[in-house]
Design an enzyme around this catalytic site. Structure first.
Site: not given
Ligand code: PEP
Length: 246
Positions: A9, A11, A91, A93, A159, A165, A203
């Site tokens: 992803n 973003k 997601h 976000e 997640e 992040g 992460s």
């Molecule tokens: C994500 O944006 O779905 C995500 C898991 O980000 P990160 O791997 O940076 O934590």
């Protein structure tokens, strides 16, 4: 385990130059049981498709509408038209910064499925919920409301919001236990015979990927920051591939 999924992803990151540089470094171990996709920002879907023909294409969001006077929106049919196999839905976000509700997410899931694009439903609890021991209730409620009108063709990405992040990752046990609960819930919502892939996100990096892929209920990863660097994403793909050959 039949397949593993690895979805990057990106973003709101990327440019034509960055995609070109990524593609020059990219190589993937052809493993027919490992499906690798990247979700760039909308304007780069076709650029990425041309630059990385051996990666599948994913989008980060879709509209609930098929077409019409909805300035700024991109429909799931348009994504299908561009060759997208997957679209992220819900997601954290989008939930957090764009006020996406469970009802809207259920509509997006239905829109993606009717366009023939496989939705990747993202679920996960905030740190306060985990601190209060409410993580299973939160995720169960997200699944029940999102899947109220859904067909079984989807992927789930667990997640935990506190791991996105932040550099904090769920331990393999935390991820595996949540995935086991999700699997049980999906069986009652979608039918016992259905085995929906459940990806972990939060992460994931080249160091923790092996341990996460080794979890029996983890069917892949949704990777944010670490997917922007080709060498790191290749290393994560290699972990997935090694895991499939065990
Ligand atoms: C994500 O944006 O779905 C995500 C898991 O980000 P990160 O791997 O940076 O934590």
């Amino acid at each position: 385990m039949t397949n593993l999924y690895l979805i990057g992803n990106w973003k709101q990151h990327g440019s034509r130059a960055a995609i070109q540089a990524f593609s020059e470094q990219w190589s993937s171990d052809a493993n027919s049981r490992l499906r690798i996709a990247i979700a760039p920002p909308f304007p780069y879907l076709q650029v990425l498709d041309k630059a990385l023909p051996d990666c599948e294409l994913a989008a980060q969001d879709c509209s609930i509408h098929a077409q019409g006077a909805h300035t700024g929106e991109v429909s799931a049919d348009m994504l299908a038209d561009l060759g997208c196999q997957f679209v992220l839905v819900g997601h954290s976000e989008r939930r957090q910064y764009h006020d996406e509700t469970d009802e809207l997410i259920a509509e997006k899931l239905a829109a993606a499925q009717s366009a023939g694009v496989t939705p990747v439903l993202c679920v996960g609890e905030q740190l306060t919920a985990r601190g209060a021991g409410e993580q299973y209730d939160v995720v169960r409620a997200q699944l029940r409301s999102a899947l109220a009108k859904s067909q079984p063709n989807l992927l789930i990405a667990y997640e935990p919001v506190w791991a996105i992040g932040t550099g904090l990752t769920a331990t393999p046990d935390q991820a595996n236990d949540m995935h086991a609960m999700i699997r049980q819930e999906l069986e009652s919502l979608l039918g016992a015979s259905h085995s929906t892939p459940i990806l972990y996100g939060g992460s994931v990096n080249a160091e923790n990927a092996d341990a996460l892929f080794a979890c029996p209920h983890v069917d892949g990863a949704l990777v944010g920051g670490a997917s922007l660097d080709a060498a790191t994403f290749i290393a994560i793909a290699q972990s997935a591939s090694n895991n499939l050959s065990h």
